[in-house]
Design a protein around this motif. Structure first.
Motif, PDB file in Angstrom:
ATOM      1  N   ASP A 238       0.833  -1.214   0.000  1.00  0.00           N
ATOM      2  CA  ASP A 238       0.000   0.000   0.000  1.00  0.00           C
ATOM      3  C   ASP A 238       0.866   1.261   0.000  1.00  0.00           C
ATOM      4  O   ASP A 238       0.638   2.189  -0.783  1.00  0.00           O
ATOM      5  N   HIS A 239       1.842   1.305   0.886  1.00  0.00           N
ATOM      6  CA  HIS A 239       2.670   2.515   0.994  1.00  0.00           C
ATOM      7  C   HIS A 239       3.541   2.705  -0.235  1.00  0.00           C
ATOM      8  O   HIS A 239       3.773   3.834  -0.673  1.00  0.00           O
ATOM      9  N   GLY A 240       4.032   1.616  -0.804  1.00  0.00           N
ATOM     10  CA  GLY A 240       4.839   1.717  -2.023  1.00  0.00           C
ATOM     11  C   GLY A 240       4.023   2.308  -3.155  1.00  0.00           C
ATOM     12  O   GLY A 240       4.486   3.198  -3.897  1.00  0.00           O
ATOM     13  N   VAL A 241       2.789   1.842  -3.280  1.00  0.00           N
ATOM     14  CA  VAL A 241       1.916   2.374  -4.334  1.00  0.00           C
ATOM     15  C   VAL A 241       1.719   3.874  -4.110  1.00  0.00           C
ATOM     16  O   VAL A 241       1.829   4.683  -5.038  1.00  0.00           O
ATOM     17  N   GLN A 250       8.340   9.297 -11.432  1.00  0.00           N
ATOM     18  CA  GLN A 250       8.976   8.017 -11.061  1.00  0.00           C
ATOM     19  C   GLN A 250       8.049   6.838 -11.356  1.00  0.00           C
ATOM     20  O   GLN A 250       8.494   5.766 -11.743  1.00  0.00           O
ATOM     21  N   ARG A 251       6.743   7.058 -11.173  1.00  0.00           N
ATOM     22  CA  ARG A 251       5.779   6.021 -11.556  1.00  0.00           C
ATOM     23  C   ARG A 251       5.944   5.700 -13.045  1.00  0.00           C
ATOM     24  O   ARG A 251       6.012   4.539 -13.452  1.00  0.00           O
ATOM     25  N   ASP A 252       6.062   6.761 -13.892  1.00  0.00           N
ATOM     26  CA  ASP A 252       6.195   6.548 -15.342  1.00  0.00           C
ATOM     27  C   ASP A 252       7.519   5.866 -15.672  1.00  0.00           C
ATOM     28  O   ASP A 252       7.583   5.006 -16.553  1.00  0.00           O
ATOM     29  N   ALA A 253       8.581   6.265 -14.962  1.00  0.00           N
ATOM     30  CA  ALA A 253       9.894   5.654 -15.227  1.00  0.00           C
ATOM     31  C   ALA A 253       9.832   4.154 -14.939  1.00  0.00           C
ATOM     32  O   ALA A 253      10.366   3.334 -15.694  1.00  0.00           O
ATOM     33  N   LEU A 254       9.131   3.793 -13.881  1.00  0.00           N
ATOM     34  CA  LEU A 254       9.012   2.377 -13.520  1.00  0.00           C
ATOM     35  C   LEU A 254       8.109   1.639 -14.515  1.00  0.00           C
ATOM     36  O   LEU A 254       8.379   0.493 -14.886  1.00  0.00           O
ATOM     37  N   ALA A 255       7.052   2.314 -14.963  1.00  0.00           N
ATOM     38  CA  ALA A 255       6.149   1.681 -15.940  1.00  0.00           C
ATOM     39  C   ALA A 255       6.899   1.408 -17.248  1.00  0.00           C
ATOM     40  O   ALA A 255       6.707   0.366 -17.876  1.00  0.00           O
ATOM     41  N   ARG A 256       7.768   2.352 -17.642  1.00  0.00           N
ATOM     42  CA  ARG A 256       8.529   2.183 -18.894  1.00  0.00           C
ATOM     43  C   ARG A 256       9.589   1.104 -18.763  1.00  0.00           C
ATOM     44  O   ARG A 256       9.905   0.420 -19.715  1.00  0.00           O
ATOM     45  N   GLU A 266      13.633  -1.396  -2.905  1.00  0.00           N
ATOM     46  CA  GLU A 266      14.560  -1.023  -1.815  1.00  0.00           C
ATOM     47  C   GLU A 266      14.272   0.391  -1.328  1.00  0.00           C
ATOM     48  O   GLU A 266      14.338   0.675  -0.124  1.00  0.00           O
ATOM     49  N   GLU A 267      13.935   1.274  -2.261  1.00  0.00           N
ATOM     50  CA  GLU A 267      13.648   2.650  -1.856  1.00  0.00           C
ATOM     51  C   GLU A 267      12.320   2.721  -1.073  1.00  0.00           C
ATOM     52  O   GLU A 267      12.191   3.483  -0.118  1.00  0.00           O
ATOM     53  N   ILE A 268      11.375   1.874  -1.463  1.00  0.00           N
ATOM     54  CA  ILE A 268      10.109   1.803  -0.711  1.00  0.00           C
ATOM     55  C   ILE A 268      10.394   1.283   0.703  1.00  0.00           C
ATOM     56  O   ILE A 268       9.919   1.838   1.692  1.00  0.00           O
ATOM     57  N   LEU A 269      11.214   0.233   0.787  1.00  0.00           N
ATOM     58  CA  LEU A 269      11.522  -0.337   2.108  1.00  0.00           C
ATOM     59  C   LEU A 269      12.252   0.676   2.985  1.00  0.00           C
ATOM     60  O   LEU A 269      12.142   0.674   4.199  1.00  0.00           O
ATOM     61  N   ARG A 270      13.037   1.537   2.350  1.00  0.00           N
ATOM     62  CA  ARG A 270      13.742   2.566   3.118  1.00  0.00           C
ATOM     63  C   ARG A 270      12.758   3.609   3.644  1.00  0.00           C
ATOM     64  O   ARG A 270      12.823   4.007   4.804  1.00  0.00           O
ATOM     65  N   MET A 271      11.841   4.035   2.786  1.00  0.00           N
ATOM     66  CA  MET A 271      11.042   5.217   3.137  1.00  0.00           C
ATOM     67  C   MET A 271       9.668   4.950   3.724  1.00  0.00           C
ATOM     68  O   MET A 271       9.148   5.765   4.479  1.00  0.00           O
ATOM     69  N   LEU A 380      -0.649  -1.070  15.839  1.00  0.00           N
ATOM     70  CA  LEU A 380       0.802  -1.145  15.942  1.00  0.00           C
ATOM     71  C   LEU A 380       1.486  -1.059  14.581  1.00  0.00           C
ATOM     72  O   LEU A 380       2.498  -0.399  14.404  1.00  0.00           O
ATOM     73  N   THR A 381       0.936  -1.767  13.608  1.00  0.00           N
ATOM     74  CA  THR A 381       1.582  -1.823  12.298  1.00  0.00           C
ATOM     75  C   THR A 381       1.073  -0.746  11.340  1.00  0.00           C
ATOM     76  O   THR A 381       1.531  -0.682  10.210  1.00  0.00           O
ATOM     77  N   GLY A 382       0.130   0.084  11.794  1.00  0.00           N
ATOM     78  CA  GLY A 382      -0.360   1.175  10.961  1.00  0.00           C
ATOM     79  C   GLY A 382      -1.057   0.666   9.715  1.00  0.00           C
ATOM     80  O   GLY A 382      -1.770  -0.329   9.743  1.00  0.00           O
ATOM     81  N   GLY A 383      -0.829   1.359   8.594  1.00  0.00           N
ATOM     82  CA  GLY A 383      -1.429   0.926   7.332  1.00  0.00           C
ATOM     83  C   GLY A 383      -2.803   1.539   7.117  1.00  0.00           C
ATOM     84  O   GLY A 383      -3.218   2.465   7.834  1.00  0.00           O
ATOM     85  N   PHE A 384      -3.494   1.032   6.106  1.00  0.00           N
ATOM     86  CA  PHE A 384      -4.789   1.594   5.700  1.00  0.00           C
ATOM     87  C   PHE A 384      -5.859   0.520   5.703  1.00  0.00           C
ATOM     88  O   PHE A 384      -5.572  -0.661   5.537  1.00  0.00           O
ATOM     89  N   ALA A 385      -7.094   1.001   5.842  1.00  0.00           N
ATOM     90  CA  ALA A 385      -8.225   0.067   5.772  1.00  0.00           C
ATOM     91  C   ALA A 385      -8.594  -0.196   4.310  1.00  0.00           C
ATOM     92  O   ALA A 385      -9.144  -1.243   3.984  1.00  0.00           O
ATOM     93  N   ALA A 386      -8.309   0.764   3.427  1.00  0.00           N
ATOM     94  CA  ALA A 386      -8.663   0.617   2.012  1.00  0.00           C
ATOM     95  C   ALA A 386      -7.786   1.555   1.187  1.00  0.00           C
ATOM     96  O   ALA A 386      -7.251   2.537   1.714  1.00  0.00           O
ATOM     97  N   LEU A 387      -7.627   1.236  -0.090  1.00  0.00           N
ATOM     98  CA  LEU A 387      -6.842   2.099  -0.983  1.00  0.00           C
ATOM     99  C   LEU A 387      -7.600   2.219  -2.323  1.00  0.00           C
ATOM    100  O   LEU A 387      -7.297   1.509  -3.288  1.00  0.00           O
TER     101      LEU A 387
END
Ligand code: HEM
Length: 391
Positions: A238-241, A250-256, A266-271, A380-387
């Motif tokens: 969820d957070h990576g998205v 950056q979304r477009d760069a990854l799509a391409r 790795e950058e998602i895991l960092r941030m 404790l783990t945070g996150g979202f109920a829906a996206l």
């Protein structure tokens, strides 16, 4: 002492962390704080310091007097001491020896094609449902659950049940509730492990069924695996998205170029910091470290998400950048002896998601303003109920 900074530090934006972590780190990378339930603790927010403590055997998860130990939160799971003080290291070593082969990088890589296939199926289903659709329910939740069920040998049909128990385990408001849920998770998992003695499978719970450990430890390991095996990965997806949607270039760069998915992960895991809770350790003797003396029995809170944004380790640390040139030695999976056992598995899942999602839905975007997303702050783990997303 009442003037100590008190956790949890507030934040306005779930994609950022509270600025107080950076302010404290600037002068005291290991600083005195008060936890949300009023106990005193050491907060570790520096990258160098956190790695030193992770790697130092004088810190552990247990406490000689667990009932009176300082706590980070009321959560039975990860809010205070765990395990038996006398046998912690021994039990932990056996746990790692027992489980490490099953979660090795090589074995997990062999799963890649299967996980990619599952992602494709889930994305097909999401395409059939929308736009709009709830990405959390269509992808982030079912993928890790399906994979961990297969690996552990847990019936997928039970998912609603153990997901509900996992939810209660992370409840920060009611200690009795989270303790009862943890006991239930362990009992549920142990019943499956025990049944494997009669009907073994090719799965991790079958390995656990023959382990020479006390019953209670096996139950704790089995329950811990089922919980850790899905909850954190759901939130990282969820957070990576969200991090990528916030940054269309950056979304477009990854799509391409989906070949960049590994670096993006790795950058998602960092941030990504779905929660600002931190990891619990106790000093098992007096330790001088980073200019302070931590006394035996004191609580240490490892703020990995803050250390991952230490400017001494990362230039421009608050910038999300999937093109970071240097290595990315974040502590999102911890470090040293307790380094996440499921790291290779989580990477396989996250890469499969982030290499497929944007080529498949290049115009993916949130269907509601980001501020309206329901963050699970009391968990404790945070996150979202829906996206909710559209495309
Ligand atoms: C992106 C998802 C994940 C993240 C961010 C994550 C993060 C972490 C972190 C930070 C630790 C260290 C805890 C500590 O030092 O106190 C840890 C430990 C652990 N993780 Fe993960 N984890 C993830 C996925 C998984 C998965 C899929 C599994 C599957 C089995 C797993 C199983 C474990 C276990 C068993 C430990 C305990 C290791 C030990 O005590 O030696 N994790 N994880």
């Amino acid at each position: 002492m009442s003037g100590l900074p008190r956790l949890p530090f507030p934040r306005n934006d779930v994609l950022e962390i509270s600025p107080e972590f950076g302010q404290l780190r600037a002068t005291e990378p290991i600083s005195r704080v008060r936890t949300e339930i009023g106990d005193e603790a050491w907060l570790v927010s520096g990258w160098e310091e956190i790695r030193r403590i992770f790697a130092d055997d004088r810190f552990g998860r247990s406490h000689p007097a667990p009932e009176s130990a300082p706590r980070l939160s009321h959560s039975a799971f990860a809010g205070g001491p765990t395990g038996d003080h006398a046998t912690e290291h021994e039990v932990h070593d056996s746990m790692r020896r027992l489980l490490a082969p099953a979660f090795s990088a090589r074995r997990m890589r062999r799963l890649s094609a299967h996980v990619e296939h599952l992602v494709d199926q889930l994305l097909d289903r999401m395409a059939g449902q929308g736009p709009p659709a709830d990405l959390h329910a269509c992808l982030s939740v079912p993928l890790p659950i399906q994979v961990i069920c297969e690996l552990l040998g847990v019936p997928y049909a039970d998912r609603e049940r153990f997901r509900a128990i996992a939810e209660e385990m992370t409840d920060l408001s009611d200690p009795k509730r989270s303790a009862a849920a943890q006991a239930e998770m362990n009992a549920y998992s142990y019943a499956i492990v025990r049944a494997k003695r009669e009907r073994p499978g090719e799965d991790v719970y079958t390995d656990l069924a023959t382990a020479e450990l006390p019953e209670q430890e096996i139950a704790r390991i089995a329950g811990g695996l089922l919980f850790a095996g899905h909850e954190t990965t759901v939130n990282q997806i969820d957070h990576g998205v969200l991090l990528l949607l916030r940054d269309p270039a950056q979304r477009d760069a990854l799509a391409r170029d989906p070949g960049r998915a590994g670096a993006a992960v790795e950058e998602i895991l960092r941030m990504a910091a779905p929660s600002q809770h931190g990891l619990v350790r106790y000093a098992h003797e007096d330790v001088e470290i980073g200019g302070v003396t931590i006394r035996a029995g004191e609580l240490v809170v490892l703020a990995t998400f803050a250390a991952n944004r230490d400017e001494r380790a990362y230039p421009d640390p608050d910038r999300f950048d999937i093109g970071r040139e240097s290595e990315n030695p974040h502590v999102g999976f911890g470090y040293a002896g307790r380094y996440c056992l499921g790291a290779s598995l989580a990477r396989v899942e996250l890469r499969a998601v982030f290499q497929a999602l944007f080529p498949r839905f290049p115009a993916l975007r949130l269907a509601v303003p980001r501020e309206r997303l329901e963050a699970r702050a009391h968990r404790l783990t945070g996150g979202f109920a829906a996206l909710p997303v559209t495309w």
